[in-house]
Structures are given as C-alpha cells and as structure tokens.
Design an enzyme around this catalytic site. Sequence first.
Site: not given
Ligand code: ZN
Length: 401
Positions: A82, A147-148, A175
């Site tokens: 996402d 995730e966001e 990340e």
């Molecule tokens: Zn990210």
Amino acid sequence: MSIMEWENDSEIQIFREYLRIPTVHPNIDYTACVEFLKRQAASIGLPVDVVYPVNDANPVVVMKWLGKQPELPSIVLNSHTDVVPVFPDMWTHEPFSADMDDEGRIYARGAQDMKCVGTQYLAAVRALKASGYQPKRTVYLTFVPDEEVGGVLGMLELVKQDYFKSLNVGFSFDEAITSEDEAYSIYYGERTLWHLKFKISGTAGHGSLLLPNTAGVKLQYILNKMMEFGASQIKILEQNSNMDVGDVTTVNLTKLSGGVQSNVVPPLLELVFDIRIAITVDLAAFEQQIRDWCEEAGGGIELEFERKNPFIAPTKIDASNPFWVAYKKTLDDLGLKTRIQVCPGATDSRFIRQLGVPALGFSPINRTPILIHDHDEFLRADTYLEGIQIFKKLISAVANV
Ligand code: ZN
C-alpha cells in the site's frame, strides 16, 4: 547508463509496472497488485500463496524460495504493497505514471516507500536463482497490505496465524528510510507509541467569577509539564550530535477540546498527546511521572490511553545475533557507510520483533531527498539498480547463516 538503457532495462520496467498500480489509500483494490505479484512469482519460478488475515479485501502474497536446509528457521523479505494518498496538483508528474526524466529519476507514489524494495527483493532473488544459487535457509517474500494505516488488516493479524507460524521465521528484512547523504540507515528497533488523552475536570461556573481549581488552571499545569519535557528532549538532541530523533522521546499536543459557551467555565477540558517513547525509557516510571503531574495539577484528571503500545525489545546488534553479524559484514565488505538507528516512526517490523524474531529495516536509498509521503516522490534508476546488487549480497549472506 543512459536514459535509453534504463528504459529498456527489464528490472526498471518491472519496477515501473509495479508503481503504476494505484494501491493508494483509502479503500484500496489490491486485485491488480496481486495479479502482478503472481506473474512475478511465476516468472522466477517461485510457488505463491495468497492469504487473507482479516478479510478478502486485504491480501498478503507470500512467495517461497526453498532452501537446502528447510528445517532451519527461515528468512522473510517483507514489504508493504500500500501507499499513502497524493495531492496530484502538487506533483509535476502524474503520481501513478512512473515517468522517468532525463536524469533517470522515476516519479511515483511508492518509489521510495516502499515498492522499490519489494521489486528489488524480486530482482535479487531472480538473479541469484538464475545463477544456480540456492540458499541454505528457505526465503519467503511477503507482500503485505495496510501498513500505512497501522497494519491492522495486514501484518498485525498475519503474525498471529498458524500460517505464519508454519513459516518458522528466524529473521526478517523490512524497510527503513531514504538517506540524503552517503550513509544508509538501518533500523534495529522502534520507539513505543502512546496516544494519551487527559480528561481534565474542574470547578464549573460563571465566567465572571474567580473559581478555584478550574479545568483551565489544571490544563495549564499539565501542558507546561508536557511541553517542558518535550523541550528537554530537544536539548538532549542539540547536545549530542550522534543522536537523532529516534533516540529521544517526542511529545506533541495533537488535540485540544472542551467548553460550551464563552461565559461558562467548563467542567471538562481535554488534551491529547502523541508520545513516542525512546527505547531506553522505563515505561512504568514514565507513566507514574505523568500521573504525579496530574495530582500536582490538583487531581480530578483521568488518563485515557487511546493507544498504548507495549515495549518491544529492539533487535540485538551484537555478536549474539548471527544474522546481524552476517548482515553488517556484508554491508561493510561492500564498503557501504551505515547509520544504525531506532526508527522514529513505526513499521511492520514491530509485529515481527514482538514475536522475539530479529528484524532489520533497510531501504537501499542514499544520496536522495527524503520524499516519503511527500509530493514528487522519486527514485533514480541507478540507485534502484545498485540496490538490487546490495540485496543480492545481503540476502544470500543472511540466508546462509
Ligand atoms: Zn513504508
């Protein structure tokens, strides 16, 4: 390389194809994304599962690269699919066209955060596999949604499921952040997030009086204490050039509400703070300090935790963690400068670390403006291709531990 060579590079083409799939919040349709990833898995020759930890709208794509000793704990290469919303008017390139300019800058939402890493993993595995290399440990590539917005529909639930347990994960990649200078950031831990509401009660009455113990007076006391604490952390940073924001506790007032009418002293005022607590802080003592301030303010203050994440131990970055040893040695051997940091925000790694599984965050992006969540997010084609080379070394080294 020239612009024409980049245009014709198959890995650059795959990256740009992924960027053109608008998996953008809110209400993301992941259908095209899942199809793209399935095609990638098929082209590399990796079996793929699609699992749905919460609901059909939020798929997790898992690819498996079988190791020579599949009984050993596995390696996960995690990325989220996402991306955050865009303000298209503020972009000089259409945010989901993946335009490349004359200097090889590829513009798209997700170019840095973090579709680049997702397809770089694929590229590295493709190249290693094509060379005849097989890792000792089984490697899984996980592509997770949500995730966001907190990972609630993705990694948070995935790690609780039998499916995830069956992967027998020993170490995870994820990340980090873009670096503007030469050194690459590596995240080994995250601060603890609290969203804390103070419900401040006080004497109510007519606005013309001098009432004792009003909510306003108590609010002033709390606000001062919290702001002074925040200022003390800024001072720590100013005095320690080797520290950054992930090493201190940040306190930000995010909401302030209350009152009914201009001439009525209200019975209740509310403050909400976003608090990110450094990993060195004793959480129980910190909470007690806040409760003490509430008493000093005159009492009658209720604390409501809208969010109260638990402490999650950071990943060990010493000789006791063989994955770390292999990881760091690989980056050192490549001559890459690194900055080992606590992530100031939050990533899906916290759900992995909560299981006691070591996880490191690393996005191979240096000498690039930090445009994560910003307008005109871009990644240079040469930076992208260098990142693939780094991941080839890193993945093979860690998967051979
Ligand atoms: Zn990210």
